[in-house]
Design a protein around this motif. Structure first.
Motif: not given
Length: 246
Positions: A181, A184-186, A189, A191, A213-214, A216-217, A220, A223
């Protein structure tokens, strides 16, 4: 030929009278710097007055000081007769330097006959200067933070050491999420629901969690995968040519 005619010159190394061509001295195999291969000499790797390897216990924790960093790994003097090899989180090994103090190493294995000790360290015990969290003088002091407090965070770094978010404190917080997970953040972002999980005043660091967490992304944007797409296209093209020839 006349005795007075000049002798032709020959190319090559000069030869001493009655000897072989002079050659520059070869460098010794163990003449390497701190950032190269292990230095090789016994004095760099053994400590006669240290603890015998028979006294080193697996699954116990040890502290030490880095003695060498090279292509063979990170080597640490932890007080035994032989330095140990330190297994580090992916991407963190290159940031170690000779003289770095390491705490909380766990002994994985001890090879008495081979004279080898393998230890590992998790991300929570990495030295502060190896972490990617930034410091802000005008942020909330760590002593004012309490476990369970909730903040909004902004992703400021995504690296092999983890995902770091700015919640307005003097230090960035490490976001405790699964690696899959975290990738997948950039940077940039937002949160929501960053909950203080732990504040380590001694190590000057902290970590936060998020409820789901699931989720949260989930929203998004993906990428940029341009390079892999190009490779896939090239493979498909090559496959088409192969089928055409067949």
């Amino acid at each position: 030929d006349s005795a007075g005619s000049p002798r032709p010159r020959t190319r090559g190394r000069s030869r001493p009278p009655g000897g072989a061509p002079t050659m520059p001295p070869k460098a010794k195999a163990d003449d390497t710097g701190d950032e190269g291969e292990p230095q090789g000499s016994a004095k760099d790797w053994t400590h006669p007055d240290g603890m015998p390897l028979t006294d080193v216990q697996e699954d116990c924790t040890y502290d030490g000081v880095v003695t060498n960093v090279g292509r063979y790994g990170v080597f640490v003097d932890f007080g035994a007769v032989k330095d140990c090899i330190l297994r580090t989180p992916r991407g963190a090994g290159k940031r170690f330097r000779k003289g770095t103090e390491v705490k909380g190493m766990r002994c994985v294995s001890v090879d008495i006959e081979g004279g080898k000790v393998l230890m590992e360290i998790d991300e929570d015990h990495l030295p502060e200067k190896l972490l990617n969290g930034q410091r802000r003088e005008d942020g909330i002091p760590l002593e004012d933070l309490e476990v369970g407090q909730v903040y909004e965070g902004e992703v400021v770094n995504v690296s092999p050491a983890g995902v770091f978010v700015d919640i307005g404190a003097v230090r960035d917080a490490r976001l405790s999420v699964p690696t899959k997970i975290g990738r997948r953040f950039r940077i940039g972002d937002i949160v929501q629901g960053c909950t203080i999980e732990r504040v380590d005043m001694e190590a000057n660091r902290m970590s936060v969690t998020i409820p789901d967490p699931e989720a949260a992304v989930a929203d998004l944007p993906p990428k940029d995968r341009t390079k892999p797409a190009v490779k896939a296209k090239a493979k498909a093209k090559a496959k088409g040519k192969a089928q055409g020839k067949a």
